[in-house]
Design a protein around this motif. Structure first.
Motif, PDB file in Angstrom:
ATOM      1  N   ILE A   5     -37.575  32.137 -46.429  1.00  0.00           N
ATOM      2  CA  ILE A   5     -37.506  33.378 -45.652  1.00  0.00           C
ATOM      3  C   ILE A   5     -36.081  33.614 -45.177  1.00  0.00           C
ATOM      4  N   LYS A   6     -35.432  32.534 -44.718  1.00  0.00           N
ATOM      5  CA  LYS A   6     -34.055  32.635 -44.239  1.00  0.00           C
ATOM      6  C   LYS A   6     -33.099  33.038 -45.361  1.00  0.00           C
ATOM      7  N   ARG A   7     -33.425  32.590 -46.577  1.00  0.00           N
ATOM      8  CA  ARG A   7     -32.598  32.897 -47.741  1.00  0.00           C
ATOM      9  C   ARG A   7     -32.450  34.405 -47.954  1.00  0.00           C
ATOM     10  N   ASP A   8     -33.501  35.166 -47.635  1.00  0.00           N
ATOM     11  CA  ASP A   8     -33.461  36.613 -47.834  1.00  0.00           C
ATOM     12  C   ASP A   8     -32.347  37.255 -47.014  1.00  0.00           C
ATOM     13  N   VAL A   9     -32.158  36.780 -45.786  1.00  0.00           N
ATOM     14  CA  VAL A   9     -31.103  37.317 -44.921  1.00  0.00           C
ATOM     15  C   VAL A   9     -29.730  36.909 -45.442  1.00  0.00           C
ATOM     16  N   ILE A  10     -29.603  35.645 -45.844  1.00  0.00           N
ATOM     17  CA  ILE A  10     -28.313  35.143 -46.342  1.00  0.00           C
ATOM     18  C   ILE A  10     -27.860  35.923 -47.575  1.00  0.00           C
ATOM     19  N   LEU A  11     -28.800  36.200 -48.478  1.00  0.00           N
ATOM     20  CA  LEU A  11     -28.463  36.915 -49.708  1.00  0.00           C
ATOM     21  C   LEU A  11     -28.132  38.383 -49.462  1.00  0.00           C
ATOM     22  N   GLN A  12     -28.596  38.913 -48.331  1.00  0.00           N
ATOM     23  CA  GLN A  12     -28.429  40.340 -48.078  1.00  0.00           C
ATOM     24  C   GLN A  12     -27.431  40.650 -46.972  1.00  0.00           C
ATOM     25  N   LYS A  13     -26.484  39.755 -46.741  1.00  0.00           N
ATOM     26  CA  LYS A  13     -25.529  39.949 -45.653  1.00  0.00           C
ATOM     27  C   LYS A  13     -24.854  41.317 -45.717  1.00  0.00           C
ATOM     28  N   LYS A  14     -24.380  41.680 -46.898  1.00  0.00           N
ATOM     29  CA  LYS A  14     -23.662  42.947 -47.042  1.00  0.00           C
ATOM     30  C   LYS A  14     -24.594  44.143 -46.882  1.00  0.00           C
ATOM     31  N   GLN A  15     -25.793  44.035 -47.458  1.00  0.00           N
ATOM     32  CA  GLN A  15     -26.736  45.149 -47.359  1.00  0.00           C
ATOM     33  C   GLN A  15     -27.244  45.339 -45.940  1.00  0.00           C
ATOM     34  N   LEU A  16     -27.317  44.241 -45.183  1.00  0.00           N
ATOM     35  CA  LEU A  16     -27.775  44.349 -43.796  1.00  0.00           C
ATOM     36  C   LEU A  16     -26.787  45.133 -42.936  1.00  0.00           C
ATOM     37  N   MET A  17     -25.525  45.212 -43.398  1.00  0.00           N
ATOM     38  CA  MET A  17     -24.511  45.975 -42.663  1.00  0.00           C
ATOM     39  C   MET A  17     -24.840  47.472 -42.653  1.00  0.00           C
ATOM     40  N   ILE A  18     -25.607  47.926 -43.643  1.00  0.00           N
ATOM     41  CA  ILE A  18     -25.957  49.351 -43.684  1.00  0.00           C
ATOM     42  C   ILE A  18     -27.346  49.615 -43.088  1.00  0.00           C
ATOM     43  N   PHE A  19     -27.992  48.555 -42.590  1.00  0.00           N
ATOM     44  CA  PHE A  19     -29.338  48.721 -42.040  1.00  0.00           C
ATOM     45  C   PHE A  19     -29.338  49.662 -40.840  1.00  0.00           C
ATOM     46  N   LEU A  20     -28.487  49.374 -39.856  1.00  0.00           N
ATOM     47  CA  LEU A  20     -28.454  50.209 -38.653  1.00  0.00           C
ATOM     48  C   LEU A  20     -28.007  51.638 -38.955  1.00  0.00           C
ATOM     49  N   PRO A  21     -26.909  51.842 -39.737  1.00  0.00           N
ATOM     50  CA  PRO A  21     -26.551  53.230 -40.089  1.00  0.00           C
ATOM     51  C   PRO A  21     -27.681  53.958 -40.811  1.00  0.00           C
ATOM     52  N   PHE A  22     -28.417  53.224 -41.644  1.00  0.00           N
ATOM     53  CA  PHE A  22     -29.541  53.792 -42.380  1.00  0.00           C
ATOM     54  C   PHE A  22     -30.615  54.282 -41.415  1.00  0.00           C
ATOM     55  N   ILE A  23     -30.931  53.470 -40.416  1.00  0.00           N
ATOM     56  CA  ILE A  23     -31.936  53.837 -39.424  1.00  0.00           C
ATOM     57  C   ILE A  23     -31.423  54.957 -38.519  1.00  0.00           C
ATOM     58  N   LEU A  24     -30.142  54.868 -38.157  1.00  0.00           N
ATOM     59  CA  LEU A  24     -29.556  55.910 -37.304  1.00  0.00           C
ATOM     60  C   LEU A  24     -29.581  57.266 -37.989  1.00  0.00           C
ATOM     61  N   PHE A  25     -29.447  57.271 -39.318  1.00  0.00           N
ATOM     62  CA  PHE A  25     -29.502  58.522 -40.074  1.00  0.00           C
ATOM     63  C   PHE A  25     -30.861  59.198 -39.862  1.00  0.00           C
ATOM     64  N   SER A  96     -32.091  54.112 -27.093  1.00  0.00           N
ATOM     65  CA  SER A  96     -30.692  54.381 -26.739  1.00  0.00           C
ATOM     66  C   SER A  96     -30.296  55.832 -27.013  1.00  0.00           C
ATOM     67  N   PHE A  97     -30.970  56.479 -27.949  1.00  0.00           N
ATOM     68  CA  PHE A  97     -30.692  57.881 -28.248  1.00  0.00           C
ATOM     69  C   PHE A  97     -31.624  58.832 -27.492  1.00  0.00           C
ATOM     70  N   GLY A  98     -32.447  58.262 -26.629  1.00  0.00           N
ATOM     71  CA  GLY A  98     -33.339  59.082 -25.819  1.00  0.00           C
ATOM     72  C   GLY A  98     -34.471  59.723 -26.595  1.00  0.00           C
ATOM     73  N   LYS A  99     -34.830  59.123 -27.738  1.00  0.00           N
ATOM     74  CA  LYS A  99     -35.916  59.652 -28.559  1.00  0.00           C
ATOM     75  C   LYS A  99     -37.243  59.045 -28.097  1.00  0.00           C
ATOM     76  N   LEU A 100     -38.207  59.888 -27.857  1.00  0.00           N
ATOM     77  CA  LEU A 100     -39.504  59.411 -27.378  1.00  0.00           C
ATOM     78  C   LEU A 100     -40.347  58.870 -28.535  1.00  0.00           C
ATOM     79  N   PHE A 101     -41.034  57.781 -28.295  1.00  0.00           N
ATOM     80  CA  PHE A 101     -41.968  57.222 -29.259  1.00  0.00           C
ATOM     81  C   PHE A 101     -43.062  56.479 -28.500  1.00  0.00           C
ATOM     82  N   THR A 102     -44.170  56.256 -29.182  1.00  0.00           N
ATOM     83  CA  THR A 102     -45.316  55.613 -28.539  1.00  0.00           C
ATOM     84  C   THR A 102     -45.736  54.385 -29.335  1.00  0.00           C
ATOM     85  N   MET A 103     -46.652  53.628 -28.753  1.00  0.00           N
ATOM     86  CA  MET A 103     -47.216  52.481 -29.467  1.00  0.00           C
ATOM     87  C   MET A 103     -47.993  52.940 -30.702  1.00  0.00           C
ATOM     88  N   THR A 104     -48.519  54.151 -30.647  1.00  0.00           N
ATOM     89  CA  THR A 104     -49.215  54.716 -31.808  1.00  0.00           C
ATOM     90  C   THR A 104     -48.251  54.884 -32.977  1.00  0.00           C
TER      91      THR A 104
END
Length: 201
Positions: A5-25, A96-104
């Motif tokens: 499981i840990k190997r997945d993160v190690i192999l994707q170090k570079k791709q994980l750098m775009i994770f947050l920008p991807f979500i922020l988009f 952090s962006f003030g977007k409302l969301f629920t447990m649903t």
């Protein structure tokens, strides 16, 4: 198995750098929170399959001191583990962006992810590598587009089922949905294990 499981993160170090920008988009585009949670959960597990498909790592994995059951288990448990992390990071970003969301929204996004994973993970063990990732992405986009109209159609034309579901209490509805999704996920896990144990590399 934790190392797999840990190997997945190690192999994707570079791709994980775009994770947050991807979500922020998705957040900046004012996408529905449930869709944002779904896409965030989708990111790491399917990137791992895409990487393995290109690198043909199954031969390497089978040379390590892990059984085929453990290799498949690491994928299914890893998907849940990374989904939880993705939901936490996405929740923090939405807050952090003030977007409302629920447990649903969280329940809907994670439930849809687990269902999609349950139906697509076995494909990576059934089909030949090379086109699986692209096919999965295309199916995901198509379902994202046609899913809501299909649900609206079913609600309109199958009123008996709709009325039955609407009359259920919220706890029963949530519990029943969670149990059903986990059963489908476990069945998919068993199917993938059976296929992978018989696969020749």
């Amino acid at each position: 198995m934790f190392h797999l499981i840990k190997r997945d993160v190690i192999l994707q170090k570079k791709q994980l750098m775009i994770f947050l920008p991807f979500i922020l988009f998705f957040i900046m585009m004012d996408a529905h929170p449930a869709l944002t949670f779904l896409v965030a959960s989708f990111f790491i597990p399917f990137n791992t399959y895409a990487y393995d498909e290109k690198a043909e790592t199954n031969i390497l994995l089978n040379s390590l001191p892990y059984t085929r059951k453990e290799i498949v288990a690491s994928r299914y448990l890893g998907a849940i583990f990374y989904m939880i992390i993705a939901i936490g990071l996405t929740s923090a970003a939405l807050f952090s962006f003030g977007k409302l969301f629920t447990m649903t929204d969280i329940a809907l996004g994670s439930g849809l992810f687990l269902l999609f994973a349950a139906f697509t993970f076995p494909l990576f063990y059934i089909l030949k590598p090379g086109y699986i990732t692209m096919a999965v992405i295309i199916v995901f986009i198509i379902l994202s587009r046609i899913g809501p109209p299909i649900v609206a159609f079913l609600v309109e034309h199958f009123s008996v089922i709709t009325d039955f579901v609407m009359n259920l209490s919220i706890p029963i509805l949530y519990t029943g949905s969670a149990v059903l999704i986990m059963l489908i996920y476990l069945m998919s896990w068993g199917l993938s294990t059976a296929i992978y144990q018989r696969k020749v590399f």
